[in-house]
Scaffold this motif. Structure first.
Motif, mmCIF file in Angstrom:
data_model
loop_
_atom_site.group_PDB
_atom_site.id
_atom_site.type_symbol
_atom_site.label_atom_id
_atom_site.label_comp_id
_atom_site.label_asym_id
_atom_site.label_seq_id
_atom_site.Cartn_x
_atom_site.Cartn_y
_atom_site.Cartn_z
ATOM 1 N N UNK A 180 -9.469 -57.178 -36.208
ATOM 2 C CA UNK A 180 -9.938 -56.050 -37.016
ATOM 3 C C UNK A 180 -11.450 -55.925 -36.955
ATOM 4 N N UNK A 181 -12.145 -57.056 -37.106
ATOM 5 C CA UNK A 181 -13.610 -57.014 -37.079
ATOM 6 C C UNK A 181 -14.121 -56.534 -35.732
ATOM 7 N N UNK A 182 -13.459 -56.950 -34.646
ATOM 8 C CA UNK A 182 -13.866 -56.472 -33.325
ATOM 9 C C UNK A 182 -13.633 -54.967 -33.216
ATOM 10 N N UNK A 183 -12.473 -54.502 -33.668
ATOM 11 C CA UNK A 183 -12.172 -53.075 -33.593
ATOM 12 C C UNK A 183 -13.142 -52.266 -34.451
ATOM 13 N N UNK A 260 -10.659 -70.037 -34.181
ATOM 14 C CA UNK A 260 -10.378 -68.692 -34.677
ATOM 15 C C UNK A 260 -11.220 -68.377 -35.908
ATOM 16 N N UNK A 261 -11.317 -69.336 -36.821
ATOM 17 C CA UNK A 261 -12.092 -69.131 -38.045
ATOM 18 C C UNK A 261 -13.575 -68.936 -37.719
ATOM 19 N N UNK A 262 -14.089 -69.712 -36.770
ATOM 20 C CA UNK A 262 -15.500 -69.596 -36.391
ATOM 21 C C UNK A 262 -15.791 -68.221 -35.788
ATOM 22 N N UNK A 263 -14.913 -67.749 -34.907
ATOM 23 C CA UNK A 263 -15.113 -66.431 -34.302
ATOM 24 C C UNK A 263 -14.998 -65.328 -35.351
ATOM 25 N N UNK A 264 -14.105 -65.507 -36.310
ATOM 26 C CA UNK A 264 -13.974 -64.509 -37.378
ATOM 27 C C UNK A 264 -15.263 -64.435 -38.191
ATOM 28 N N UNK A 265 -15.828 -65.597 -38.518
ATOM 29 C CA UNK A 265 -17.083 -65.619 -39.249
ATOM 30 C C UNK A 265 -18.222 -64.987 -38.466
ATOM 31 N N UNK A 269 -20.336 -61.485 -39.451
ATOM 32 C CA UNK A 269 -21.792 -61.374 -39.571
ATOM 33 C C UNK A 269 -22.323 -60.236 -38.697
ATOM 34 N N UNK A 270 -21.864 -60.164 -37.454
ATOM 35 C CA UNK A 270 -22.346 -59.123 -36.540
ATOM 36 C C UNK A 270 -21.909 -57.741 -37.016
ATOM 37 N N UNK A 275 -22.990 -52.465 -39.254
ATOM 38 C CA UNK A 275 -22.621 -51.411 -40.196
ATOM 39 C C UNK A 275 -23.817 -51.004 -41.050
ATOM 40 N N UNK A 276 -24.592 -51.985 -41.493
ATOM 41 C CA UNK A 276 -25.779 -51.660 -42.293
ATOM 42 C C UNK A 276 -26.765 -50.804 -41.499
ATOM 43 N N UNK A 277 -26.998 -51.193 -40.250
ATOM 44 C CA UNK A 277 -27.918 -50.421 -39.416
ATOM 45 C C UNK A 277 -27.372 -49.025 -39.162
ATOM 46 N N UNK A 278 -26.072 -48.934 -38.960
ATOM 47 C CA UNK A 278 -25.482 -47.620 -38.723
ATOM 48 C C UNK A 278 -25.572 -46.716 -39.934
ATOM 49 N N UNK A 279 -25.349 -47.271 -41.123
ATOM 50 C CA UNK A 279 -25.406 -46.450 -42.332
ATOM 51 C C UNK A 279 -26.816 -45.970 -42.618
#
Length: 287
Positions: A180-183, A260-265, A269-270, A275-279
């Motif tokens: 989901x985070x990647x998408x 998996x947990x490390x990549x999710x974290x 973060x990314x 999202x902040x920069x985009x907003x």
């Protein structure tokens, strides 16, 4: 007149509780939505079963008279196909552009008025959608493959014991979160490009190849496996499949879950940063 200050701690606690209830309500709505189209789910199952049969035929031809290929038995290969077909829609392996469309249409402005975190709102909604699609299309797909394998005198490979089931379910949840985070991160390209769908098509192609949907990653050359191990893609499906099949067990299973947990974290973060920069540069109706 004496004015007493409001009970701030109690109000904050209530807000936290209401916030959790709000996300739960969003997840429930996301879960209920696919059930409004039962015929679409039915024909989706039929289509997935047809292409699953084709994929099994190709893998069976690969094995020939050999009992194993890269640690996979024929039963493992059939189970792999059943799992990947079952997770297609639940994990949105063919792509997802819902958030992208809200940016292009300006609807994201309405989302920002909601009393909740934008990323959490979409995560809750997608979690409900994924759970519903697995119930509607994933479980029937596993049943179809199990019945088909039993008819030919075999069966699917199932996790062995409560611990294996627990690890597999945790892995599936992390696969959804990572995916989901990647998408969502790919969809954030719409903040900078009016043709973000092009980025999406490239990203979905990478996802299908790198997560092990097109072919088990164990079948790849060693250099390709090493390269993909440096990316989050295996955590989005392949790890779950290998845990289900028992190809990773003992300490190796926990290492896989930790990865998996490390990549999710890392993706969280990314994605949050992007999202902040985009907003910040968001323009709605010229504003």
């Amino acid at each position: 007149m004496t004015i007493h200050p409001p009970p701030v701690p109690q109000r904050h606690a209530g807000a936290a509780g209401s916030g959790a209830a709000l996300y739960a309500a969003v997840a429930r709505l996301g879960f209920r939505r696919p059930f409004a189209y039962p015929q679409a789910a039915l024909w989706g199952v039929v289509t997935n079963a047809f292409f699953g049969l084709l994929r099994v035929s190709v893998l069976a031809a690969l094995f020939g008279v050999r009992p194993q290929v890269a640690g996979y038995s024929v039963t493992d290969a059939v189970t792999y196909t059943a799992l990947t077909q079952a997770f297609i829609v639940a994990l949105a392996l063919f792509g997802w552009t819902d958030f992208m469309r809200t940016i292009h249409r300006g609807e994201v402005g309405t989302d920002l008025l909601r009393p909740m975190n934008l990323l959490s709102f979409w995560a809750a909604q997608d979690a409900g959608r994924a759970a519903a699609q697995f119930v509607l299309r994933g479980l029937p797909m596993l049943l179809i493959f199990q019945l088909g394998a039993a008819f030919t005198g075999g069966g699917l490979h199932w996790p062995a014991g409560p611990l294996a089931w627990t690890q597999t379910i945790l892995s599936a949840a992390l696969a959804w979160a990572c995916g989901f985070l990647f998408r969502f991160l790919v969809n954030c390209a719409a903040f900078w490009s009016p043709d973000a769908a092009g980025f999406g098509r490239f990203a979905w192609a990478l996802l299908g190849l790198g997560c092990g949907f097109l072919m088990p990653l164990a079948f790849f050359p060693a250099w390709a496996q090493a390269a993909l191990a440096c990316t989050p893609f295996p955590s989005m499906l392949n790890t779950t499949v290998e845990l289900w099949l028992g190809l990773r067990s003992g300490p190796g299973a926990w290492v896989a879950l930790g990865t998996q947990l490390a990549w999710t974290g890392a993706l969280l973060a990314v994605t949050t940063f992007t999202l902040r920069r985009g907003l910040r540069r968001l323009e709605v109706a010229g504003g």
